[in-house]
Scaffold this motif. Structure first.
Motif, PDB file in Angstrom:
ATOM      1  N   ASN A  20       0.842  -1.187   0.000  1.00 39.26           N
ATOM      2  CA  ASN A  20       0.000   0.000   0.000  1.00 39.26           C
ATOM      3  C   ASN A  20       0.880   1.240   0.000  1.00 39.26           C
ATOM      4  O   ASN A  20       2.095   1.142   0.117  1.00 39.26           O
ATOM      5  N   PHE A  21       0.245   2.374  -0.121  1.00 36.04           N
ATOM      6  CA  PHE A  21       0.911   3.657   0.053  1.00 36.04           C
ATOM      7  C   PHE A  21       0.430   4.222   1.377  1.00 36.04           C
ATOM      8  O   PHE A  21      -0.725   4.004   1.764  1.00 36.04           O
ATOM      9  N   VAL A  22       1.298   4.926   2.075  1.00 35.79           N
ATOM     10  CA  VAL A  22       0.937   5.458   3.379  1.00 35.79           C
ATOM     11  C   VAL A  22      -0.351   6.275   3.274  1.00 35.79           C
ATOM     12  O   VAL A  22      -1.240   6.165   4.121  1.00 35.79           O
ATOM     13  N   ARG A  23      -0.512   7.061   2.218  1.00 35.77           N
ATOM     14  CA  ARG A  23      -1.701   7.909   2.059  1.00 35.77           C
ATOM     15  C   ARG A  23      -3.002   7.121   2.017  1.00 35.77           C
ATOM     16  O   ARG A  23      -4.057   7.635   2.350  1.00 35.77           O
ATOM     17  N   ASP A  24      -2.949   5.848   1.596  1.00 39.15           N
ATOM     18  CA  ASP A  24      -4.153   5.031   1.436  1.00 39.15           C
ATOM     19  C   ASP A  24      -4.465   4.149   2.636  1.00 39.15           C
ATOM     20  O   ASP A  24      -5.458   3.416   2.620  1.00 39.15           O
ATOM     21  N   LEU A  25      -3.631   4.201   3.659  1.00 43.16           N
ATOM     22  CA  LEU A  25      -3.851   3.379   4.843  1.00 43.16           C
ATOM     23  C   LEU A  25      -4.971   3.968   5.702  1.00 43.16           C
ATOM     24  O   LEU A  25      -5.233   5.175   5.648  1.00 43.16           O
ATOM     25  N   PRO A  26      -5.610   3.137   6.524  1.00 40.26           N
ATOM     26  CA  PRO A  26      -6.571   3.681   7.494  1.00 40.26           C
ATOM     27  C   PRO A  26      -5.870   4.670   8.419  1.00 40.26           C
ATOM     28  O   PRO A  26      -4.655   4.565   8.648  1.00 40.26           O
TER      29      PRO A  26
END
Length: 66
Positions: A20-26
């Motif tokens: 994932n990308f950090v921006r897309d994490l919960p």
């Protein structure tokens, strides 16, 4: 680069998968990475060492397609 792509560090090393990308994490997971110095554009990768699953965050410019 997108989620699921196989990558390696520019300096070599094992084949990893973009998780994932950090921006897309919960938000709770994102906060953990941001408070330890990661940026929202950083990449979360996973890979195996033997049977042990490893995970870490890398700057996109550190990675290349595997």
């Amino acid at each position: 680069m997108r989620r699921g792509d196989a990558v390696r560090l520019q300096s070599g090393g094992v084949r990893m998968t973009i998780f994932n990308f950090v921006r897309d994490l919960p938000d709770t997971a994102k906060k953990k990475y941001i408070t330890t110095g990661a940026d929202e554009e950083d990449v979360v990768c996973k890979w195996f060492v033997g049977t042990t699953l490893k995970k870490d965050v890398f700057k996109p410019e550190m990675l290349m397609e595997a």
